[in-house]
Write a protein that holds these residues in place. Structure first.
Motif, PDB file in Angstrom:
ATOM      1  N   THR A 262       2.264  -3.915  -3.182  1.00  0.00           N
ATOM      2  CA  THR A 262       2.749  -3.748  -2.014  1.00  0.00           C
ATOM      3  C   THR A 262       4.060  -2.695  -1.895  1.00  0.00           C
ATOM      4  O   THR A 262       4.714  -2.434  -2.972  1.00  0.00           O
ATOM      5  CB  THR A 262       3.512  -5.237  -1.564  1.00  0.00           C
ATOM      6  OG1 THR A 262       4.684  -5.543  -2.356  1.00  0.00           O
ATOM      7  CG2 THR A 262       2.109  -6.289  -1.600  1.00  0.00           C
ATOM      8  N   VAL A 263       4.338  -2.544  -0.578  1.00  0.00           N
ATOM      9  CA  VAL A 263       5.401  -1.563  -0.302  1.00  0.00           C
ATOM     10  C   VAL A 263       6.242  -2.006   0.802  1.00  0.00           C
ATOM     11  O   VAL A 263       5.727  -2.740   1.413  1.00  0.00           O
ATOM     12  CB  VAL A 263       5.193   0.068  -0.170  1.00  0.00           C
ATOM     13  CG1 VAL A 263       4.414   0.601  -1.279  1.00  0.00           C
ATOM     14  CG2 VAL A 263       4.056  -0.119   0.920  1.00  0.00           C
ATOM     15  N   THR A 272       6.589  -6.681   3.608  1.00  0.00           N
ATOM     16  CA  THR A 272       6.009  -5.668   2.719  1.00  0.00           C
ATOM     17  C   THR A 272       4.530  -5.597   3.314  1.00  0.00           C
ATOM     18  O   THR A 272       3.933  -6.544   4.051  1.00  0.00           O
ATOM     19  CB  THR A 272       5.913  -6.236   1.298  1.00  0.00           C
ATOM     20  OG1 THR A 272       5.101  -7.317   1.268  1.00  0.00           O
ATOM     21  CG2 THR A 272       7.041  -6.321   0.708  1.00  0.00           C
ATOM     22  N   ASP A 275      -0.062  -1.612  -0.741  1.00  0.00           N
ATOM     23  CA  ASP A 275       0.300  -0.410  -0.897  1.00  0.00           C
ATOM     24  C   ASP A 275      -1.149   0.374  -0.986  1.00  0.00           C
ATOM     25  O   ASP A 275      -1.764   0.490  -2.159  1.00  0.00           O
ATOM     26  CB  ASP A 275       0.889  -0.389  -2.344  1.00  0.00           C
ATOM     27  CG  ASP A 275       0.952   1.057  -2.789  1.00  0.00           C
ATOM     28  OD1 ASP A 275       1.206   2.021  -1.956  1.00  0.00           O
ATOM     29  OD2 ASP A 275       1.595   1.318  -3.860  1.00  0.00           O
ATOM     30  N   SER A 278      -1.683   3.274  -3.651  1.00  0.00           N
ATOM     31  CA  SER A 278      -1.968   3.129  -5.072  1.00  0.00           C
ATOM     32  C   SER A 278      -3.693   3.420  -5.342  1.00  0.00           C
ATOM     33  O   SER A 278      -4.001   3.666  -6.477  1.00  0.00           O
ATOM     34  CB  SER A 278      -1.603   1.572  -5.411  1.00  0.00           C
ATOM     35  OG  SER A 278      -2.472   0.759  -4.614  1.00  0.00           O
ATOM     36  N   THR A 379      -0.142   3.894   5.699  1.00  0.00           N
ATOM     37  CA  THR A 379       0.686   3.025   6.303  1.00  0.00           C
ATOM     38  C   THR A 379       0.667   2.702   7.856  1.00  0.00           C
ATOM     39  O   THR A 379       0.378   1.579   8.291  1.00  0.00           O
ATOM     40  CB  THR A 379       2.223   3.819   6.366  1.00  0.00           C
ATOM     41  OG1 THR A 379       2.640   3.990   4.801  1.00  0.00           O
ATOM     42  CG2 THR A 379       3.135   2.659   7.133  1.00  0.00           C
TER      43      THR A 379
END
Length: 577
Positions: A262-263, A272, A275, A278, A379
């Protein structure tokens, strides 16, 4: 449009092409002779500023303030803007059906020394904030309309809260955002100009990038008689489709992401998100970019880190063949078969369950390394697009679930209406007849012009979608589209600016010369934004480029080709052909 553009492949069914030809045969075509240039604007001097707050009257309009702004108090990049009057106000104040207060807030900047022209500044994203009315189109095109002497208006498109989608629950606010704010503001702005200078604008222009480019294209279709020139950047003219495609793309890329990675959520520091990056890392994107350059960089005659021959590159490059396949662990220098399948599907274009396209394919270009590219791919399909699709574009509004959304059902909601939302999200956002833009013929016949630009590595609105619209326009205008519209792809550029690109340019002045002087733009000089650039540096310029590199932007289908000698950092050594 010249024969080389009309002869290029266009992915349409033969039956559709035959139908288009039949329809065109029954339509009036543009006269063989090109229309004469429109009369040039004549300048005038501002008669008053402060008095406008008390003397100007227009239906459903309240002027809140009119304030002189001294020369140099407002800047365009590092250049001072001349003295002008800043007018702030609002139109159509009302209580919405949701109980909230709504209005179309605006500001106008009226130069003391006016060039006789009006510019409507279309803003980006979901609007919701009155951006400074400088007529600048973001980090790339740095010369703004106000700096060139235009009177400029900017608005929030009828709702407050930048990037806030919840106005989409209110039916009239949806319509204002889609197209009605432009229709309401335009006559008011012209009347305000007449009050300030003793005459209305001689020539009127509208422009913007992203959603602002969409505003301009929709205005051409819906209020075409109001404007003489259209400056259209990265046009999200099929914004609901592009946003739904983003959600579909996110589901494809989720298959590649590291499980559990996660980010931070970009808008909520306490949350979060998965991700997605990745699954396709920055190093892997650089590997793909190098493979694109290996196949395509020299197609324009110079190995310089830019792919000018975009269409030839699409035939020359193949992701699965030209990027090494990992035989062991991922190390950034290769892609796994699963990565290649998922990434290729995103570039080929999102599709519904039975294979029907949702949106256009995307062209391969080395700008895939850009940070803006990554934001839109990794995102925004989680944080931004589900809100706009679910709340602004769907009937009825309903939540979108990233990664598991029923795309077919959501497609239907983009086109649905009901007793509350009488115009569908697709209809209110997109230009009428965008699939067959014959409604551009009256604009072309009276001498109006359109200039379009688009970053080839735009990751949300496809440059290929813009190219396909130009081809449809050419058919609709009986092969004469280049007398009305010119399209300038920007190699390497991401969404509206950035990426490894020469992304600083002015297309407004060439548009004016075309409208009022009859000089069609064919090659426009663009520059890299090195550390000393007046509009701010582009941190993504490759280290081996000159910080002052220039290139010609070429009207499609011509390509900036190296002349064979001279410094490759200088546009003078390239020709559009």
């Amino acid at each position: 449009m010249n024969r080389s553009l009309r002869s290029r492949r266009f992915p349409a069914a033969a039956a559709a092409a035959a139908l288009a030809a039949t329809l065109l045969a029954s339509c009036a075509s543009i006269p063989g002779a090109a229309p004469r240039p429109l009369a040039a604007a004549t300048p005038a001097t501002l008669r008053s500023c402060e008095a406008l707050a008390g003397t100007f009257a227009f239906g459903e309009t309240a002027i809140e303030s009119a304030t002189p702004v001294a020369a140099g108090a407002t800047m365009q990049g590092n250049a001072p803007i001349a003295a002008h009057c800043l007018v702030k106000g609002a139109m159509h104040k009302r209580k919405g059906s949701d109980g909230r207060d709504y209005a179309i807030a605006f500001e106008m900047r009226l130069p003391q020394a006016w060039n006789g022209r009006f510019f409507y500044q279309g803003n980006g994203g979901l609007d919701g904030a009155v951006q400074p009315a400088r007529g600048a189109l973001g980090g790339g095109p740095l010369t703004g309309a106000l700096a060139q002497g235009f009177a400029v208006i900017s608005s929030d498109a009828g709702h407050t809260g930048a990037q806030t989608p919840y106005f989409g629950m209110e039916p009239q606010s949806r319509l204002d955002y889609g197209w009605q704010a432009v229709a309401k503001l335009t006559p008011m702005a012209k009347a305000l100009i007449a009050s300030a200078y003793g005459k209305g604008p001689d020539r009127s222009y509208i422009g913007g990038c992203s959603n602002g480019g969409r505003h301009a294209m929709v205005a051409a279709a819906r209020v075409g008689a109001e404007y003489d020139g259209y400056l259209v950047g990265a046009p999200g003219y099929r914004l609901p489709y592009a946003a739904l495609a983003q959600i579909w793309n996110g589901a494809q890329l989720r298959r590649l992401a590291t499980p559990g990675a996660t980010v931070a959520h970009p808008q909520n520091p306490n949350a979060t998100i998965p991700d997605l990056a990745s699954g396709f890392t920055a190093q892997e994107r650089r590997t793909v970019a190098r493979a694109v350059l290996d196949k395509c960089d020299a197609l324009d005659g110079a190995r310089d880190g830019l792919v000018q021959a975009t269409q030839a590159c699409q035939a020359a490059f193949d992701l699965k063949r030209d990027v090494p396949t990992c035989t062991g662990a991922r190390n950034g220098s290769c892609l796994t078969p699963l990565q290649k399948d998922a990434i290729a599907s995103v570039y080929e274009g999102a599709r519904r369950s039975q294979g029907q396209p949702i949106y256009a394919p995307f062209p391969w270009d080395p700008g895939i390394v850009g940070a803006n590219w990554a934001t839109w791919r990794f995102t925004n399909p989680i944080t931004l697009d589900p809100l706009s699709v679910g709340i602004v574009f769907s009937v009825p509004p309903s939540p979108v679930t990233p990664f598991t959304e029923d795309i077919d059902a959501r497609w239907q909601r983009l086109h649905a209406t009901d007793a509350t939302y009488r115009e569908s999200g697709a209809s209110l956002m997109m230009p009428p007849s965008q699939d067959d833009p014959r409604n551009m013929a009256p604009l072309a016949a009276r001498g109006a012009k359109m200039v379009i630009y688009h970053g080839v590595s735009d990751a949300v609105f496809s440059a290929e979608d813009t190219r396909q619209w130009m081809l449809r326009l050419d058919r609709a205008l009986d092969g004469r589209a280049d007398g009305f519209a010119r399209y300038f792809p920007v190699p390497g550029m991401n969404h509206c600016s950035g990426g490894p690109a020469t992304d600083a340019f002015d297309l407004l002045a060439p548009l004016v010369r075309w409208v009022e002087g009859g000089v069609a733009p064919q090659a426009v000089t663009a520059s890299a934004r090195g550390p000393a650039h007046g509009g701010g540096a582009n941190a993504e310029l490759p280290a081996d480029w000159s910080p002052t590199r220039t290139r010609p932007l070429c009207a499609h289908p011509t390509v900036a080709r190296y002349n064979g000698s001279g410094n490759v950092e200088d546009a003078a050594n390239f020709s559009c052909r």
